[in-house]
Design an enzyme around this catalytic site. Sequence first.
Site, PDB file in Angstrom:
ATOM      1  N   HIS A  20       0.808  -1.233   0.000  1.00 32.19           N
ATOM      2  CA  HIS A  20       0.000   0.000   0.000  1.00 32.19           C
ATOM      3  C   HIS A  20       0.840   1.282   0.000  1.00 32.19           C
ATOM      4  O   HIS A  20       0.578   2.209   0.777  1.00 32.19           O
ATOM      5  CB  HIS A  20      -0.932   0.003   1.207  1.00 32.19           C
ATOM      6  CG  HIS A  20      -2.061  -0.998   1.135  1.00 32.19           C
ATOM      7  ND1 HIS A  20      -2.594  -1.449  -0.041  1.00 32.19           N
ATOM      8  CD2 HIS A  20      -2.770  -1.632   2.123  1.00 32.19           C
ATOM      9  CE1 HIS A  20      -3.578  -2.306   0.210  1.00 32.19           C
ATOM     10  NE2 HIS A  20      -3.698  -2.445   1.512  1.00 32.19           N
TER      11      HIS A  20
ATOM     12  N   HIS B   5      -9.470   2.799   1.149  1.00 31.67           N
ATOM     13  CA  HIS B   5      -9.455   1.629   2.017  1.00 31.67           C
ATOM     14  C   HIS B   5     -10.481   1.718   3.149  1.00 31.67           C
ATOM     15  O   HIS B   5     -10.190   1.379   4.301  1.00 31.67           O
ATOM     16  CB  HIS B   5      -8.038   1.437   2.564  1.00 31.67           C
ATOM     17  CG  HIS B   5      -7.646   0.020   2.770  1.00 31.67           C
ATOM     18  ND1 HIS B   5      -8.118  -0.741   3.815  1.00 31.67           N
ATOM     19  CD2 HIS B   5      -6.832  -0.789   2.058  1.00 31.67           C
ATOM     20  CE1 HIS B   5      -7.581  -1.947   3.733  1.00 31.67           C
ATOM     21  NE2 HIS B   5      -6.807  -2.010   2.683  1.00 31.67           N
TER      22      HIS B   5
ATOM     23  N   GLU C   1     -12.161  -2.412  -2.433  1.00 34.12           N
ATOM     24  CA  GLU C   1     -11.137  -1.523  -2.974  1.00 34.12           C
ATOM     25  C   GLU C   1     -11.135  -1.577  -4.500  1.00 34.12           C
ATOM     26  O   GLU C   1     -10.679  -2.548  -5.090  1.00 34.12           O
ATOM     27  CB  GLU C   1      -9.768  -1.939  -2.430  1.00 34.12           C
ATOM     28  CG  GLU C   1      -9.732  -2.013  -0.907  1.00 34.12           C
ATOM     29  CD  GLU C   1      -8.585  -2.889  -0.393  1.00 34.12           C
ATOM     30  OE1 GLU C   1      -7.439  -2.674  -0.813  1.00 34.12           O
ATOM     31  OE2 GLU C   1      -8.846  -3.797   0.405  1.00 34.12           O
TER      32      GLU C   1
HETATM   33  C1  BGC Z   1      -4.953  -6.168   1.597  1.00 38.51           C
HETATM   34  C2  BGC Z   1      -4.742  -7.046   2.802  1.00 38.51           C
HETATM   35  C3  BGC Z   1      -4.169  -6.203   3.911  1.00 38.51           C
HETATM   36  C4  BGC Z   1      -5.137  -5.096   4.201  1.00 38.51           C
HETATM   37  C5  BGC Z   1      -4.708  -4.183   5.304  1.00 38.51           C
HETATM   38  C6  BGC Z   1      -5.891  -5.085   1.980  1.00 38.51           C
HETATM   39  O1  BGC Z   1      -6.068  -4.222   0.902  1.00 38.51           O
HETATM   40  O2  BGC Z   1      -5.466  -6.878   0.496  1.00 38.51           O
HETATM   41  O3  BGC Z   1      -3.913  -8.129   2.492  1.00 38.51           O
HETATM   42  O4  BGC Z   1      -3.946  -6.980   5.060  1.00 38.51           O
HETATM   43  O5  BGC Z   1      -5.345  -4.349   3.040  1.00 38.51           O
HETATM   44  O6  BGC Z   1      -3.467  -3.646   5.090  1.00 38.51           O
END
Ligand code: BGC
Length: 355
Positions: A113, A187, A320
């Site tokens: 991310h 998110h 997402e």
């Molecule tokens: C991911 C997960 C991750 C979560 C929190 C999601 O977008 O796919 O694997 O644990 O975000 O970071």
Amino acid sequence: MQPVLTSKTFGFSPKGDEIHLFTLAIPGQIEVSVMNYGATWTHLIIPDRNGKMEDVVLGFDTLEGYLQKDYQDHYCYIGSTIGRIAGRITDNRFHLEGKTYELPANLNGTHLHGGMEGWDKKVWKSEPFETHNSVGVTFYYQSRDGEENYPGTMDVWVTYTLDETGRLEISYKASSDEKTIINPTNHAYFNLTGDFSKTIEGHGFFGDAEKYLPMNQNSLPTGEIANVGGTPFDFRNLKTISEPIHRNHPQLDLAGGIDHCFVLNQPEDCAVLYDPESGRKLTLSTTEPGLQVYTGNYLRNNFKGKNGLTYGKRTAICLETQHFPDSCNHPEFPSILLMPEEIFQSRTQFVFTAE
Ligand code: BGC
């Protein structure tokens, strides 16, 4: 009804920047709050079928909540804008124009991310606006060349707009002075019951997707684009999440639930989340080809959220909208390249109803 925009100071960032909380609202119908720390979506207050207004996204009551170490140490990205690249990247590297770009690992040896200090931790400039039938805020951030080792200085705008019908849109725009890659998302963690002590397993989910992306043990796409038919990932009809999620399937074991990208068939009303208890329903449309569905598998009551509540496993679901994860290492996936003469644009719309 014409929506109204209000704002207040939410606090000050660690570097002393003022953080504003903006609320876009149609009284009695919807209240959306967003702030310029991380261009984050903090609140979504909507009625159940009896008109009871409740907040249905995880978050914190104060800015300090977002800044607390216990939370930041767990990489949950609650409500954040994610950038430059959503998800993980194979071996934390990609190649562009004959050069290899090594990306810093922020979580268990993985670049996730956006890296060490992604867009979720930046202070964005805010520009609130009103038109004849909407209100909103545009957040702007300049990501300098080499930030988190990504090439190109990038200008990014994230706009939250609430229109007179109560529809919320999140749109993204970006340009770069060099060839680079981009794949942002939001998110937000939804729990339409409004009670964050409950799991979302009772929610119904519809995903207009024939295909999904199986993952490997590092939560990265294997490259296969698999049919959902006969798997727990078949949500072509609205289905209660609790049933498929407890099936025996290696892909569910890998992620402790659903943490997979669905390949959307088309943009309009391509995903629905429905809570039969409250009647609250979210219908999503997007210009993006993928929907990463994450069922809050790694939430572990590790920090205090709204009203001092801790958030447990599966107490929320993230939807997402994005290009496929790790697209920079999969030439067969839709491209996430951004050329200097291009403008990246993406839009996601949410309609909330109660039935
Ligand atoms: C991911 C997960 C991750 C979560 C929190 C999601 O977008 O796919 O694997 O644990 O975000 O970071």
